[in-house]
Design an enzyme around this catalytic site. Structure first.
Site, PDB file in Angstrom:
ATOM      1  N   PRO A  73       0.770  -1.245   0.000  1.00  0.00           N
ATOM      2  CA  PRO A  73       0.000   0.000   0.000  1.00  0.00           C
ATOM      3  C   PRO A  73       0.802   1.297   0.000  1.00  0.00           C
ATOM      4  CG  PRO A  73       0.063  -0.892   2.207  1.00  0.00           C
ATOM      5  CD  PRO A  73       0.778  -1.883   1.324  1.00  0.00           C
ATOM      6  N   CYS A  74       1.465   1.595  -1.102  1.00  0.00           N
ATOM      7  CA  CYS A  74       2.246   2.826  -1.167  1.00  0.00           C
ATOM      8  C   CYS A  74       1.353   4.065  -1.081  1.00  0.00           C
ATOM      9  CB  CYS A  74       3.134   2.846  -2.404  1.00  0.00           C
ATOM     10  SG  CYS A  74       2.283   2.537  -3.945  1.00  0.00           S
ATOM     11  N   HIS A  75       0.040   3.911  -1.317  1.00  0.00           N
ATOM     12  CA  HIS A  75      -0.869   5.050  -1.163  1.00  0.00           C
ATOM     13  C   HIS A  75      -0.965   5.504   0.295  1.00  0.00           C
ATOM     14  CE1 HIS A  75      -3.398   1.458  -0.597  1.00  0.00           C
ATOM     15  NE2 HIS A  75      -4.116   2.197   0.226  1.00  0.00           N
TER      16      HIS A  75
END
Length: 183
Positions: free
Chosen positions: A140-142
């Protein structure tokens, strides 16, 4: 080894996710219905492309459930071969340690992963790694935000700012944007 892929429909602004799954697990997620992404993964890993719904259907189902707001944890095997060294260390730290609805700054992730020396360049290094994440959404780089004056700022995102905002709103981090066109 072989590589199977599928496209998962998604709400706007995402519209679709293209997913590549090796014999070992999910190895790539791309924004949009771009057939070039799986071809690039096939070339990089040297694996033959196959149509294998038995392998891709569980991934598509979990992504669809996540995008519908009914799944908060992915239980999929991941194939980390498109990552290495510091990049893999940082991405695995993110995957293992920042859950649904949580956020972390680039600098905090640099410190938590112990992959960089402290400072501005460490945060920039993590930013570059987030931009090269081959498995966004699942890894989850968001959820990684920029430190800003008086708090945090969204920072960049490979899927675009609107997609990052949508994903963070889905997870309850941001208030969803109002669509005045439907009033």
């Amino acid at each position: 080894m072989t590589l199977a892929w599928t496209t998962v429909p998604a709400p706007a602004p995402i519209r679709a996710l293209t997913v590549a799954v090796s014999d070992a697990g999910v190895c790539a997620v791309g924004f949009g219905a771009d057939r070039a992404r799986p071809a690039a993964v096939v070339d990089r890993l040297g694996e033959a492309p196959v149509d294998d719904p038995q392998r891709t259907d569980p991934v598509a189902r979990q992504l669809a459930e996540y995008l519908a707001g009914t799944r908060t944890v992915f239980t999929l095997p991941l194939d980390w071969r498109l990552t290495s060294g510091t990049q893999r260390t940082v991405l695995q730290t993110l995957y293992d340690g920042v859950g649904y609805g949580e956020t972390i700054t680039y600098g905090e992730l640099a410190a938590r992963s112990s992959a960089f020396s402290a400072g501005h360049t460490a945060a920039r290094g993590v930013g570059s790694i987030m931009a090269s994440n081959p498995i966004p959404v699942i890894v989850p780089c968001h959820r990684v935000l920029a430190a800003g004056p008086g708090g945090w700022a969204l920072g960049g995102f490979g899927g675009g700012r609107a997609t990052k905002e949508w994903l963070l709103a889905l997870e309850g981090v941001l208030t969803p944007a109002l669509d005045f066109g439907t009033c």
